[in-house]
Design a protein around this motif. Structure first.
Motif, mmCIF file in Angstrom:
data_model
loop_
_atom_site.group_PDB
_atom_site.id
_atom_site.type_symbol
_atom_site.label_atom_id
_atom_site.label_comp_id
_atom_site.label_asym_id
_atom_site.label_seq_id
_atom_site.Cartn_x
_atom_site.Cartn_y
_atom_site.Cartn_z
ATOM 1 N N GLU A 1 0.838 -1.223 0.000
ATOM 2 C CA GLU A 1 0.000 0.000 0.000
ATOM 3 C C GLU A 1 0.862 1.259 0.000
ATOM 4 O O GLU A 1 0.551 2.225 -0.704
ATOM 5 C CB GLU A 1 -0.947 -0.024 1.203
ATOM 6 C CG GLU A 1 -2.068 -1.040 1.052
ATOM 7 C CD GLU A 1 -2.915 -1.217 2.301
ATOM 8 O OE1 GLU A 1 -3.963 -1.871 2.200
ATOM 9 O OE2 GLU A 1 -2.531 -0.705 3.378
ATOM 10 N N SER A 2 1.944 1.231 0.768
ATOM 11 C CA SER A 2 2.858 2.391 0.769
ATOM 12 C C SER A 2 3.468 2.580 -0.616
ATOM 13 O O SER A 2 3.550 3.706 -1.127
ATOM 14 C CB SER A 2 3.972 2.202 1.810
ATOM 15 O OG SER A 2 3.439 2.107 3.108
ATOM 16 N N LYS A 3 3.886 1.494 -1.225
ATOM 17 C CA LYS A 3 4.512 1.551 -2.551
ATOM 18 C C LYS A 3 3.542 2.147 -3.589
ATOM 19 O O LYS A 3 3.932 2.996 -4.405
ATOM 20 C CB LYS A 3 4.908 0.131 -2.967
ATOM 21 C CG LYS A 3 6.004 0.067 -4.031
ATOM 22 C CD LYS A 3 6.437 -1.395 -4.199
ATOM 23 C CE LYS A 3 7.367 -1.564 -5.377
ATOM 24 N NZ LYS A 3 8.727 -1.066 -5.152
ATOM 25 N N ALA A 4 2.268 1.741 -3.523
ATOM 26 C CA ALA A 4 1.267 2.279 -4.458
ATOM 27 C C ALA A 4 1.077 3.779 -4.251
ATOM 28 O O ALA A 4 0.956 4.549 -5.221
ATOM 29 C CB ALA A 4 -0.061 1.544 -4.279
ATOM 30 N N LEU A 5 1.079 4.210 -2.988
ATOM 31 C CA LEU A 5 0.937 5.647 -2.686
ATOM 32 C C LEU A 5 2.166 6.428 -3.162
ATOM 33 O O LEU A 5 2.046 7.546 -3.685
ATOM 34 C CB LEU A 5 0.721 5.852 -1.183
ATOM 35 C CG LEU A 5 -0.643 5.399 -0.647
ATOM 36 C CD1 LEU A 5 -0.614 5.283 0.874
ATOM 37 C CD2 LEU A 5 -1.748 6.367 -1.090
ATOM 38 N N ILE A 6 3.338 5.842 -2.977
ATOM 39 C CA ILE A 6 4.578 6.482 -3.447
ATOM 40 C C ILE A 6 4.514 6.680 -4.969
ATOM 41 O O ILE A 6 4.797 7.777 -5.482
ATOM 42 C CB ILE A 6 5.810 5.632 -3.063
ATOM 43 C CG1 ILE A 6 6.015 5.625 -1.545
ATOM 44 C CG2 ILE A 6 7.067 6.148 -3.774
ATOM 45 C CD1 ILE A 6 6.911 4.500 -1.042
ATOM 46 N N GLU A 7 4.141 5.628 -5.672
ATOM 47 C CA GLU A 7 4.081 5.702 -7.145
ATOM 48 C C GLU A 7 3.068 6.756 -7.600
ATOM 49 O O GLU A 7 3.271 7.434 -8.608
ATOM 50 C CB GLU A 7 3.695 4.331 -7.722
ATOM 51 C CG GLU A 7 4.721 3.230 -7.488
ATOM 52 C CD GLU A 7 5.967 3.358 -8.343
ATOM 53 O OE1 GLU A 7 5.975 4.177 -9.295
ATOM 54 O OE2 GLU A 7 6.960 2.647 -8.063
ATOM 55 N N ARG A 8 1.993 6.906 -6.843
ATOM 56 C CA ARG A 8 0.941 7.834 -7.255
ATOM 57 C C ARG A 8 1.268 9.288 -6.916
ATOM 58 O O ARG A 8 0.949 10.195 -7.691
ATOM 59 C CB ARG A 8 -0.378 7.441 -6.566
ATOM 60 C CG ARG A 8 -1.532 8.365 -6.943
ATOM 61 C CD ARG A 8 -2.874 7.859 -6.446
ATOM 62 N NE ARG A 8 -3.911 8.829 -6.773
ATOM 63 C CZ ARG A 8 -5.162 8.744 -6.359
ATOM 64 N NH1 ARG A 8 -5.551 7.734 -5.601
ATOM 65 N NH2 ARG A 8 -6.039 9.671 -6.694
ATOM 66 N N TRP A 9 1.887 9.527 -5.750
ATOM 67 C CA TRP A 9 1.961 10.903 -5.251
ATOM 68 C C TRP A 9 3.368 11.481 -5.099
ATOM 69 O O TRP A 9 3.536 12.698 -5.148
ATOM 70 C CB TRP A 9 1.270 10.982 -3.877
ATOM 71 C CG TRP A 9 -0.204 10.748 -3.918
ATOM 72 C CD1 TRP A 9 -0.880 9.658 -3.437
ATOM 73 C CD2 TRP A 9 -1.210 11.624 -4.456
ATOM 74 N NE1 TRP A 9 -2.231 9.803 -3.638
ATOM 75 C CE2 TRP A 9 -2.460 11.000 -4.258
ATOM 76 C CE3 TRP A 9 -1.169 12.875 -5.101
ATOM 77 C CZ2 TRP A 9 -3.662 11.580 -4.665
ATOM 78 C CZ3 TRP A 9 -2.357 13.452 -5.506
ATOM 79 C CH2 TRP A 9 -3.592 12.811 -5.297
ATOM 80 N N HIS A 10 4.370 10.651 -4.849
ATOM 81 C CA HIS A 10 5.682 11.203 -4.480
ATOM 82 C C HIS A 10 6.284 11.989 -5.650
ATOM 83 O O HIS A 10 6.439 11.462 -6.755
ATOM 84 C CB HIS A 10 6.626 10.078 -4.052
ATOM 85 C CG HIS A 10 7.940 10.575 -3.539
ATOM 86 N ND1 HIS A 10 8.046 11.446 -2.467
ATOM 87 C CD2 HIS A 10 9.212 10.332 -3.947
ATOM 88 C CE1 HIS A 10 9.323 11.713 -2.250
ATOM 89 N NE2 HIS A 10 10.046 11.050 -3.123
ATOM 90 N N GLY A 11 6.598 13.252 -5.392
ATOM 91 C CA GLY A 11 7.181 14.090 -6.431
ATOM 92 C C GLY A 11 6.168 14.687 -7.389
ATOM 93 O O GLY A 11 6.536 15.356 -8.353
#
Length: 434
Positions: free
Chosen positions: A184-194
């Motif tokens: 779940e963290s990885k999916a959020l990172i891919e969607r929002w980080h940066g």
């Protein structure tokens, strides 16, 4: 896009260095009649109005504030989105408070509509209080972070947040697993980080609520995405410190748990640190990690007094945190009011310029964002505030007695709150008007 250039004229003050390192006088710039020029969301010029006015085009829009002070936007390095609805909850210390109030409140974020409603309220509160950047804990539910980032993105805010990772020592209705928290963290990172001005923080709640497997995967995420943040809690409460020793008997101490799982680093922020020792402060500083000083929360929950002089001795980066809902106000002005008292109780002084530093440039350095926010230097993002000297009758009367900018600043931090913030700008856009 048409070029948008605007200028703002008022008294202007910002930190340019840590007073603990360069002395008070060299730590700030103050323009009694200053001018701030903003081009396309960035600051392009700062200086004395008399020197800058002549260089501006005749048709530029200049907003002139009387009896007001422009400062950088405030930076909150520790706050909980899902605890907005339980701020000011009575009568417990940390561990009982979590079980009695916090966990039931956070469970509501399983509902996406609830998460979206609270995210809007939360962001409005931040901006009303002059906070333009915050390092935010979501709940264990990914929708808490999706809702927060979606609301922040609409206003082009620089915000950092993460989904809580918590797979033990919490109610069943509020735990994830090591594997699900990683995915779940990885999916959020891919969607929002940066994306825009948004950043992701890997967020294990604190050592007692994560298994070794989960902490291992948190460290793995940091290795996979080199510019991620990491946020967690440390040494807030003496009972909690003892509990960590029982759960991790093989480690030297609380910090060593996080160190072992490779969670220390340039973008790691540890909230509280009330009961850290000298060696732990030295290790945090050595790894470039930072501490969020949360005075209102530490007093409200009876946790103890943060030793700022010890942190300064080790040149440890320190930001300021409201820690809502353990903290009782979204206002960093009110948080500084409490920080002053925390220092007084330890026989130490907190100068108004060190306070300004903690709420702005100190927070930016803790987050490794000093090139972008925390000052009003040309080239940085135009995140700034207009503080009203006449926000309340008492404040107006008291400031008429002020004989220096140091006195004015201290009174703003002692008597000021959300009413003091007349306007909040983020990336050059007006995002709050009182």
């Amino acid at each position: 896009m048409p070029l948008t250039r605007k200028a703002y004229r008022a008294a202007i003050l910002h930190s340019i260095a840590d007073p603990a390192e360069v002395g008070i006088e060299a730590s700030y710039e103050y323009f009694e009649d200053g001018l701030l020029v903003v081009d396309n969301g960035q600051i392009s010029a700062l200086g004395h109005a008399r020197e800058l006015l002549a260089s501006l085009p005749a048709d530029i829009e200049i907003t002139h504030y009387q009896d007001a002070l422009i400062t950088p936007g405030f930076i909150d390095t520790h706050i909980h989105l899902p605890q907005t609805g339980m701020v000011g909850a009575y009568g417990e210390q940390l561990l009982d408070w979590l079980n009695t109030y916090t966990f039931p409140c956070e469970s509501q974020f399983a509902d996406r509509a609830h998460a979206e409603e609270v995210a809007e309220i939360f962001i409005k509160e931040l901006l009303r209080n002059g906070t333009t950047t915050a390092l935010v804990f979501g709940s264990v539910h990914p929708q808490s972070v999706n809702a927060f980032f979606a609301a922040a993105e609409k206003l082009d805010l620089r915000m950092i947040a993460g989904k809580v990772m918590m797979d033990r020592n919490a109610p069943d209705y509020l735990t994830d697993t090591a594997e699900s928290s990683y995915l779940e963290s990885k999916a959020l990172i891919e969607r929002w980080h940066g994306k825009g001005r948004l950043h992701y923080a890997v967020t294990p709640r604190f050592a007692p609520t994560s298994t070794p497997e989960q902490l291992t995967l948190a460290g793995q995420l940091l290795g996979e995405y080199p510019d991620l943040y990491m946020q967690t809690h440390i040494s807030e409460n003496l009972q909690e410190v003892e509990w960590v020793k029982e759960l991790f008997p093989e480690r030297k101490g609380y910090l060593d748990v996080y160190d072992h799982y490779q969670l220390l680093g340039e973008r790691s922020v540890f909230a509280h640190g009330v009961h850290l020792c000298d060696d732990e402060c030295a290790r945090l500083a050595q790894t470039g990690s930072a501490v969020a000083f949360c005075p209102t929360s530490n007093l409200f929950l009876g946790s103890g007094l943060f030793n700022l002089p010890m942190a300064e001795k080790h040149k440890l980066n320190v930001g300021l945190g409201t820690d809502v809902g353990g903290g009782t106000s979204f206002s960093l002005l009110q948080t500084l009011n409490e920080a002053y008292k925390v220092m007084q109780l330890q026989g130490a002084r907190l100068s108004p310029f060190k306070s300004l530093y903690l709420a702005t440039l100190g927070g930016a350095r803790a987050l490794r964002l000093e090139e972008r926010i925390g000052t009003l230097q040309p080239g940085t993002d135009a995140d700034f505030l207009v503080l009203d000297y006449n926000a309340t009758p008492l404040l107006g009367y008291r400031l008429k007695q002020s004989k220096s900018i140091a006195e004015t600043l201290f009174v703003l931090m002692t008597l000021g709150d959300d009413r003091t913030v007349a306007q909040t700008y983020a990336a050059g856009n007006l995002v709050h008007q009182r």
